[in-house]
Design a protein around this motif. Structure first.
Motif, PDB file in Angstrom:
ATOM      1  N   GLU A 466       0.855  -1.200   0.093  1.00 15.16           N
ATOM      2  CA  GLU A 466       0.146   0.011   0.135  1.00 15.16           C
ATOM      3  C   GLU A 466       0.867   1.097  -0.117  1.00 15.16           C
ATOM      4  O   GLU A 466       1.504   1.448   0.964  1.00 15.16           O
ATOM      5  N   ALA A 467       0.758   2.020  -0.872  1.00 10.65           N
ATOM      6  CA  ALA A 467       1.596   3.142  -1.327  1.00 10.65           C
ATOM      7  C   ALA A 467       0.846   4.163  -1.456  1.00 10.65           C
ATOM      8  O   ALA A 467      -0.549   4.119  -1.849  1.00 10.65           O
ATOM      9  N   GLU A 468       1.436   5.547  -0.933  1.00 10.96           N
ATOM     10  CA  GLU A 468       0.563   6.726  -0.904  1.00 10.96           C
ATOM     11  C   GLU A 468       1.215   8.020  -1.259  1.00 10.96           C
ATOM     12  O   GLU A 468       2.216   7.945  -0.409  1.00 10.96           O
ATOM     13  N   LEU A 469       1.002   8.815  -2.213  1.00 15.60           N
ATOM     14  CA  LEU A 469       1.606  10.056  -2.554  1.00 15.60           C
ATOM     15  C   LEU A 469       1.272  11.096  -1.328  1.00 15.60           C
ATOM     16  O   LEU A 469       0.065  11.129  -1.198  1.00 15.60           O
ATOM     17  N   VAL A 470       2.119  11.731  -0.701  1.00 12.12           N
ATOM     18  CA  VAL A 470       1.869  12.787   0.115  1.00 12.12           C
ATOM     19  C   VAL A 470       2.537  14.066   0.019  1.00 12.12           C
ATOM     20  O   VAL A 470       3.556  14.086  -0.879  1.00 12.12           O
ATOM     21  N   ASP A 471       2.054  15.136   0.302  1.00 13.57           N
ATOM     22  CA  ASP A 471       2.564  16.393   0.130  1.00 13.57           C
ATOM     23  C   ASP A 471       3.670  16.733   1.279  1.00 13.57           C
ATOM     24  O   ASP A 471       3.808  16.012   2.197  1.00 13.57           O
ATOM     25  N   ALA A 472       4.226  17.956   1.462  1.00 13.04           N
ATOM     26  CA  ALA A 472       5.061  18.206   2.678  1.00 13.04           C
ATOM     27  C   ALA A 472       4.727  18.052   3.829  1.00 13.04           C
ATOM     28  O   ALA A 472       5.307  17.792   4.677  1.00 13.04           O
ATOM     29  N   GLN A 473       3.383  18.134   3.957  1.00 12.11           N
ATOM     30  CA  GLN A 473       2.708  17.951   5.391  1.00 12.11           C
ATOM     31  C   GLN A 473       2.305  16.705   5.760  1.00 12.11           C
ATOM     32  O   GLN A 473       1.820  16.289   6.759  1.00 12.11           O
ATOM     33  N   GLY A 481       3.031  15.776  -8.045  1.00 14.23           N
ATOM     34  CA  GLY A 481       4.294  15.321  -7.382  1.00 14.23           C
ATOM     35  C   GLY A 481       4.152  15.301  -5.906  1.00 14.23           C
ATOM     36  O   GLY A 481       3.768  16.430  -5.323  1.00 14.23           O
ATOM     37  N   GLY A 482       4.935  14.736  -5.211  1.00 14.49           N
ATOM     38  CA  GLY A 482       5.252  14.718  -3.903  1.00 14.49           C
ATOM     39  C   GLY A 482       5.985  13.564  -3.418  1.00 14.49           C
ATOM     40  O   GLY A 482       7.012  13.346  -3.898  1.00 14.49           O
ATOM     41  N   PHE A 483       5.688  13.029  -2.118  1.00 13.81           N
ATOM     42  CA  PHE A 483       6.763  11.950  -1.600  1.00 13.81           C
ATOM     43  C   PHE A 483       6.050  10.768  -1.498  1.00 13.81           C
ATOM     44  O   PHE A 483       4.917  10.456  -1.296  1.00 13.81           O
ATOM     45  N   LEU A 484       7.008   9.910  -1.858  1.00 11.63           N
ATOM     46  CA  LEU A 484       6.462   8.156  -1.914  1.00 11.63           C
ATOM     47  C   LEU A 484       6.260   7.920  -0.314  1.00 11.63           C
ATOM     48  O   LEU A 484       7.451   7.812   0.125  1.00 11.63           O
ATOM     49  N   THR A 485       5.179   7.378   0.091  1.00 11.36           N
ATOM     50  CA  THR A 485       5.164   6.597   1.461  1.00 11.36           C
ATOM     51  C   THR A 485       4.311   5.330   1.386  1.00 11.36           C
ATOM     52  O   THR A 485       3.819   5.112   0.421  1.00 11.36           O
ATOM     53  N   ILE A 486       4.881   4.473   2.042  1.00 10.55           N
ATOM     54  CA  ILE A 486       4.071   3.260   2.410  1.00 10.55           C
ATOM     55  C   ILE A 486       3.462   3.161   3.440  1.00 10.55           C
ATOM     56  O   ILE A 486       3.902   3.627   4.760  1.00 10.55           O
ATOM     57  N   THR A 487       2.122   2.791   3.521  1.00 11.68           N
ATOM     58  CA  THR A 487       1.069   3.110   4.688  1.00 11.68           C
ATOM     59  C   THR A 487       0.899   1.898   5.454  1.00 11.68           C
ATOM     60  O   THR A 487       0.239   2.054   6.579  1.00 11.68           O
ATOM     61  N   SER A 488       1.411   0.692   5.129  1.00 18.42           N
ATOM     62  CA  SER A 488       1.101  -0.361   5.959  1.00 18.42           C
ATOM     63  C   SER A 488       2.462  -1.315   5.897  1.00 18.42           C
ATOM     64  O   SER A 488       3.042  -1.372   4.752  1.00 18.42           O
ATOM     65  N   PRO A 489       2.821  -2.223   7.003  1.00 14.72           N
ATOM     66  CA  PRO A 489       3.829  -3.092   7.055  1.00 14.72           C
ATOM     67  C   PRO A 489       3.771  -3.947   5.636  1.00 14.72           C
ATOM     68  O   PRO A 489       2.424  -4.418   5.507  1.00 14.72           O
TER      69      PRO A 489
END
Ligand code: 7RM
Length: 666
Positions: A466-473, A481-489
């Motif tokens: 599960e990946a999610e793009l987030v902004d600086a906040q 465009g934003g930051f690549l994050t993973i939301t679950s293990p």
């Protein structure tokens, strides 16, 4: 774009190179190939299954392995610590070797290896299991036991895989150190993990030259109080007493020839059962500080993740010949040379040397000789092939190839298209796989036969990721465009940093609370496709190798003439990035071409040849914020000859304009 304004976040995602700007306007797309329909049937269900019940999906994948005790719980998650398949027990070496041993396939080729000179070896699964058993017994006789750390510093020879699997067989934790790292890097890694034994070789071949690994190892080990034994594979030396003496002087009582130890060892070594959460290996990788981090991977989850991705991303069948060109010193070599493919009973190809030795067609000649069907390499290699021209692949029969992959850095669309046309002959799907040392296995990738690909996009998260793009906040974004994050293990995730759990929490889980932040910037397009833009932290990616800016800076300031240094990655046609260093000399020192060479050598000695700076620019000042932080972003603008970004936060804006005028004049 307000959400990504510099003042909100110091590391603004932006394209690594101008090529990636073109990547963002890429409109071409390639439909799934009909020959992968069988893969497609299974995979379509996978996405559905994973989105309905993620944990049940991963449990299904884990059941593809042989467990000796079933797990009690699929996932135990106390942010940011995950335990997967807790209570379960399994045997890694059994999963990777023994599966074929008792059937008619036991003489199937496991490893088809080419040395850089024209030598060649083939190990069947039967051979491999016996060698691993012998090596495991040899380690045991030296007193290595479960939980001990064993450092491995070898060229790409079959013994590298054998050594890793031998460690796994007795429950020892391996820490493979890439053979391109210097003695000093090796020493730091051995000391951090307090390894009790080191497995190395007298040398290895690279572009016709011998890399004297044993000499580097000797230099390292004098500073390693934890090392009791050094085991030396004879690779470059003739017989004992022969040429090898010049590359390996053996220290009585500490050093042992590998072949001597194995000669007397039984091939029968009862495997150590492993708890799912027992550590399988540590692998050091660069971060944003001067000291590399020991990424810790455990057993059950890692093997589940690598096995599942190998199966679905590479569509591996019994008759496939899989060649992942990565060195086992990197995570790609761990997951897709050794563990993933061998757990499938696949035939793998391994190669010791350079792609242009003896000529620029070496890879294609090997594809033809071994009948490679699935080929996985890095964009930096593809760009080199492109530069060398189509005549080299054209000399060989590449018709066995049916699937191609890339990993390690963003691939520019032109290289993607070239790969598709010249290597895949427009027949082979390309899987552009995004992942990291920390993720253990592939995270974002197309599935052949299922996913429509777009050149330059890694497309969609693997089922169960599960990946999610987030902004600086840290606010989720639907696109842009934003930051690549993973939301679950996920099962293959790193569990911690060896000896520094605090750093683990801070590095990966604090920037966006509750999320794993990978360090990459990315864009999401209107079809929900991921376009990875590269690192947004102070980590460079040089020819697919991760190197921290701070690491190179520390190496430079270690030189007696240097007062201060700032290091950035600048766009490079072949390597993706090249290292550019800005150096302030100490009072009384004068800049000169010979000092520049000296500094380059110094960095090579401290870290290894992969960290050699391309540009060294002597300067009197560095752009700093009022709090004294070096603004590497501006140095990057200078090194790449771009118009300068926002300089308003600088203590002295004049510094940077002076630098810009002078840079490149030398
Ligand atoms: C497997 C590996 C990780 C960093 C990662 C990215 C970059 C890797 C891709 C990619 C764009 C890709 N592990 N990266 N794969 N960028 N597209 N398909 O490379 O730990 O050594 O590096 O590599 O920046 O954060 S690694």
């Amino acid at each position: 774009m307000d959400t990504l304004h510099e003042s909100h976040f110091p590391h603004t995602p932006r394209p690594m190179t101008d090529q990636i700007d073109t990547l963002l306007t890429e409109q071409r797309s390639f439909s799934p190939d009909a020959s992968f329909q069988e893969a497609a049937l299974g995979a379509a269900d996978l996405y559905a299954a994973a989105s309905t019940d993620r944990l049940a999906f991963w449990a299904d994948q884990a059941r593809a392995l042989d467990w000796i005790t079933p797990w009690k719980e699929v996932l135990n998650w106390t942010l940011p610590h995950a335990r997967w398949f807790d209570g379960g027990q399994l045997i890694v070496a059994a999963n990777c070797l023994v599966r074929l041993l008792h059937g008619p396939r036991r003489q199937k080729a496991a490893i088809m290896w080419d040395g850089e000179p024209v030598d060649r070896r083939v190990y069947t699964y039967w051979d491999l299991a016996r060698e691993v058993g012998r090596a495991a017994n040899a380690l045991k006789t030296l007193g290595v036991t479960k939980g001990d750390r064993v450092a491995i510093y070898l060229p790409m020879i079959p013994e590298a895989a054998i050594a890793m699997l031998a460690c796994a067989r007795i429950g020892a934790i391996h820490s493979v150190v890439f053979g391109g790292f210097s003695a000093e890097s090796l020493r730091d890694r051995i000391n951090d993990a307090e390894a009790v034994a080191l497995i190395t070789a007298d040398g290895g071949y690279r572009r016709g030259q011998v890399v004297p690994l044993k000499r580097f190892a000797d230099e390292a080990v004098v500073g390693c109080p934890s090392i009791r034994d050094v085991i030396v594979v004879r690779r470059v030396g003739g017989g004992e007493g022969g040429a090898s003496e010049t590359f390996a002087s053996m220290t009585e009582g500490r050093d042992h020839w590998w072949h001597r130890l194995l000669e007397h060892a039984s091939a029968d070594c009862p495997p150590e059962p492993m708890e799912a959460e027992d550590i399988l290996f540590i692998l050091y990788t660069s971060g944003t500080t001067g000291a590399p981090k020991g990424i810790v991977h455990t057993t059950g989850g890692y093997l589940t993740h690598t096995t599942a991705t190998t199966k679905y991303v590479f569509d591996l069948k019994d008759e496939d010949v899989f060649w992942c060109t990565a060195d086992v010193g990197w995570v790609t070599g761990h997951s897709y040379v050794v563990y993933g493919p061998l757990a499938h009973g696949a035939t793998i190809v391994m190669y010791e040397g350079a792609p242009d030795w003896p000529d620029r067609d070496r890879f294609w000649s090997m594809v033809a000789t071994h009948g490679v069907t699935v080929f996985y390499t890095a964009p930096t290699a593809i760009r080199a092939f492109m530069k060398w021209g189509p005549s080299y692949p054209a000399k060989h029969d590449l018709s066995t190839l049916r699937l191609l992959g890339t990993v390690g850095e963003p691939i520019n669309p032109e290289a993607w298209i070239w790969y598709h046309e010249q290597i895949g002959k427009e027949r082979c799907p390309i899987v552009d796989t995004w992942w990291q040392t920390e993720t253990g296995g592939i995270m974002i990738t197309p599935l052949p036969g299922v996913t429509t690909t777009k050149p330059g996009s890694a497309t969609k998260p693997f089922p169960g990721i599960e990946a999610e793009l987030v902004d600086a906040q840290g606010r989720p974004m639907a696109g842009g465009g934003g930051f690549l994050t993973i939301t679950s293990p996920w099962p293959g995730m790193l569990r911690t940093i060896w000896g520094d759990d605090q750093r683990y929490q801070e590095t990966y889980w604090s920037r966006f609370p509750g999320r794993y932040f990978a360090g990459d910037g990315a864009k999401l397009d209107e079809d929900g496709y991921w376009w990875i833009l590269g690192r947004v932290d102070d980590v460079m990616n040089v020819a697919g190798h991760r190197i921290g800016s701070m690491e190179v800076e520390s190496a430079l300031v270690d030189h007696p003439s240097v007062a201060e240094a700032a290091v950035v990655g600048k766009a490079h046609d072949l390597k993706g990035q090249a290292i550019a260093a800005f150096v302030i000399l100490k009072e009384g020192q004068t800049a000169s071409p010979s000092l520049r060479d000296d500094l380059r050598d110094h960095v090579v000695g401290k870290i290894g040849a992969i960290a050699k700076p391309e540009d060294i620019f002597f300067c009197g000042d560095l752009p700093k914020t009022r709090s004294g932080k070096i603004m590497r972003r501006l140095l990057k603008d200078i090194a790449e000859g771009r118009t300068l970004g926002d300089t308003t936060t600088l203590a002295d804006p004049a510094v940077v304009s002076r630098l810009k005028e002078m840079y490149g004049e030398e």
